[in-house]
Design an enzyme around this catalytic site. Structure first.
Site, PDB file in Angstrom:
ATOM      1  N   LYS A  21      -3.891  94.157  61.636  1.00 16.22           N
ATOM      2  CA  LYS A  21      -4.691  95.382  61.617  1.00 16.22           C
ATOM      3  C   LYS A  21      -4.326  96.206  60.380  1.00 16.22           C
ATOM      4  O   LYS A  21      -3.159  96.535  60.156  1.00 16.22           O
ATOM      5  CB  LYS A  21      -4.375  96.176  62.891  1.00 16.22           C
ATOM      6  CG  LYS A  21      -5.552  96.891  63.487  1.00 16.22           C
ATOM      7  CD  LYS A  21      -5.192  97.407  64.861  1.00 16.22           C
ATOM      8  CE  LYS A  21      -6.251  98.328  65.396  1.00 16.22           C
ATOM      9  NZ  LYS A  21      -5.826  98.976  66.622  1.00 16.22           N
TER      10      LYS A  21
HETATM   11  O1  G3P Z   1      -8.638 101.626  69.793  1.00 18.01           O
HETATM   12  C1  G3P Z   1      -8.020 102.595  69.030  1.00 18.01           C
HETATM   13  C2  G3P Z   1      -7.334 103.503  69.933  1.00 18.01           C
HETATM   14  O2  G3P Z   1      -6.121 103.032  70.373  1.00 18.01           O
HETATM   15  C3  G3P Z   1      -7.332 104.921  69.587  1.00 18.01           C
HETATM   16  O3  G3P Z   1      -7.749 105.527  70.745  1.00 18.01           O
HETATM   17  O4  G3P Z   1      -8.012 107.334  72.319  1.00 18.01           O
HETATM   18  O5  G3P Z   1      -6.150 107.389  70.638  1.00 18.01           O
HETATM   19  O6  G3P Z   1      -8.496 107.725  69.925  1.00 18.01           O
HETATM   20  P1  G3P Z   1      -7.596 107.083  70.909  1.00 18.01           P
END
Ligand code: G3P
Length: 276
Positions: free
Chosen positions: A97
Site C-alpha cells: 500500500k
Molecule cells: O480503508 C481505509 C480506512 O482504514 C480509513 O478509514 O474510517 O479511518 O477513514 P477511516
C-alpha cells in the site's frame, strides 16, 4: 463486488473469514496500532513479524494490503520490496500500500514520490494498492503509474463535507450520496464532489470510460448504506470494518420473521428433520 475486511485485528479477521464472505484484508498504520494496543492489553506476546504472518495465513490466499511508512520514493520502494520479499512467501498474497501523495505539507517536494514508487514496484510485478485517494484525478494518475487498486476514501470526504455544511451526525452516520446544502443554501462540495460515494462512483466511471485496468477499492466506509451505494456505483471492492460488516446482516424484520417461523414449527415437520 468483493468485500475486504478493513482491520488488522486477527480475532476480527478470523471471525469474518469464518462467515464465508471476505475476499481480502486491508491494513494501515492506524489499524496496526489498534491491533498492537489490543495485543499488549491482553498480555499476549507475539512479534510484529509473526503477527503479520498469522494475518497472511488467515486471509486464506486472498490479498492483504500492507502499508509502507516512508515519504520518499527511495524509502517507500525499499519498504515495499522488503514487505514483499519477507512476507509474500507466506501465502503469496501481499499487496503493498502506497500513498498517492506522501507530502506532509504543501511544497515539501514529495508530491510525486508515491507515483514514482508505484511505477517502480509495478515494474517488478508487485501489486500496489494506492491509498489516500480523494479525487478521481488522483485515481487516474495512480492507475497510470501501475497501481492494481486505488482506494478512494469515501468516509473522510463525507467528514469534510459534513463539517462544511454543519450537517448533523457523527462520522459513522450516513451522509447522503447526493450531498447536502450548507447554511447559504448552496450544495457543499470538494473539488466538485458532493459525497464520498460520488468520489467512488466517478473513479469507477472514469476507469470504465477509458478501459483502465485498475480496481476501485472503496475505502473509509462507515455504515451499511455507504457500502451498498458503493456496490451500486460499481466499486470492484469495498473494504469494510468488522463492525460495519456485522451491521450489514442485521434487520429487525428478519428477527421478527425468525420468531414467527419458530413459533409456527409443527412437530410433524420438526420430527422429519435432523436435530444437528
Ligand atoms: O480503508 C481505509 C480506512 O482504514 C480509513 O478509514 O474510517 O479511518 O477513514 P477511516
Amino acid at each position: 463486488m468483493k468485500i475486504f475486511i478493513d482491520s488488522a485485528d486477527l480475532q476480527q479477521i478470523r471471525e469474518a473469514f469464518s462467515w464465508g464472505i471476505v475476499d481480502g484484508i486491508t491494513t494501515n498504520p492506524s489499524l496496526i496500532k489498534k491491533a498492537v494496543e489490543k495485543l499488549k492489553a491482553s498480555g499476549e506476546q507475539v512479534s510484529m513479524g509473526d503477527y503479520i504472518k498469522l494475518m497472511l495465513e488467515a486471509a486464506q490466499g486472498t490479498p492483504v494490503s500492507l502499508e509502507v511508512i516512508g515519504t520518499t520514493e527511495k524509502v517507500m520502494t525499499a519498504q515495499g520490496l522488503w514487505l514483499h520479499e519477507h512476507f509474500n512467501s507466506v501465502a503469496g498474497n501481499v499487496v503493498v500500500k502506497i500513498p498517492v501523495n506522501p507530502s506532509l505539507q504543501r511544497g515539501d517536494g514529495l508530491s510525486y514520490e508515491g507515483l514514482k514508487t508505484i511505477r517502480t514496484l509495478a515494474e517488478r510485478d508487485i501489486p500496489v494498492n494506492c491509498t489516500l485517494v480523494f479525487s478521481p484525478e488522483q485515481a487516474l494518475l495512480a492507475a497510470k503509474a501501475g497501481a492494481a487498486y486505488v482506494s478512494p476514501f469515501a468516509g473522510r470526504i463525507d467528514d469534510m463535507l459534513r463539517a462544511r455544511a454543519a450537517y448533523p451526525g457523527s462520522k459513522t452516520d450516513y451522509f447522503p450520496a447526493d450531498g447536502v446544502k450548507g447554511a447559504d443554501g448552496v450544495m457543499v462540495h470538494d473539488n466538485g464532489l458532493r459525497s464520498g460515494v460520488q468520489l467512488v462512483s466517478e473513479c469507477v466511471a472514469l476507469f470504465h470510460m477509458h478501459d483502465i485496468d485498475c480496481q476501485v477499492l472503496a475505502a473509509s466506509l462507515r455504515n451499511p448504506q455507504q457500502v451498498r451505494e458503493c456496490a451500486i456505483a460499481g466499486a470492484d471492492v469495498a473494504t469494510v470494518p468488522f463492525e460495519v460488516i456485522r451491521d450489514m446482516i442485521d434487520h429487525p424484520k428478519t428477527v421478527e420473521g425468525m420468531i414467527a417461523f419458530c413459533k409456527d414449527i409443527v412437530p410433524e415437520y420438526a420430527d422429519l428433520l435432523p436435530r444437528g
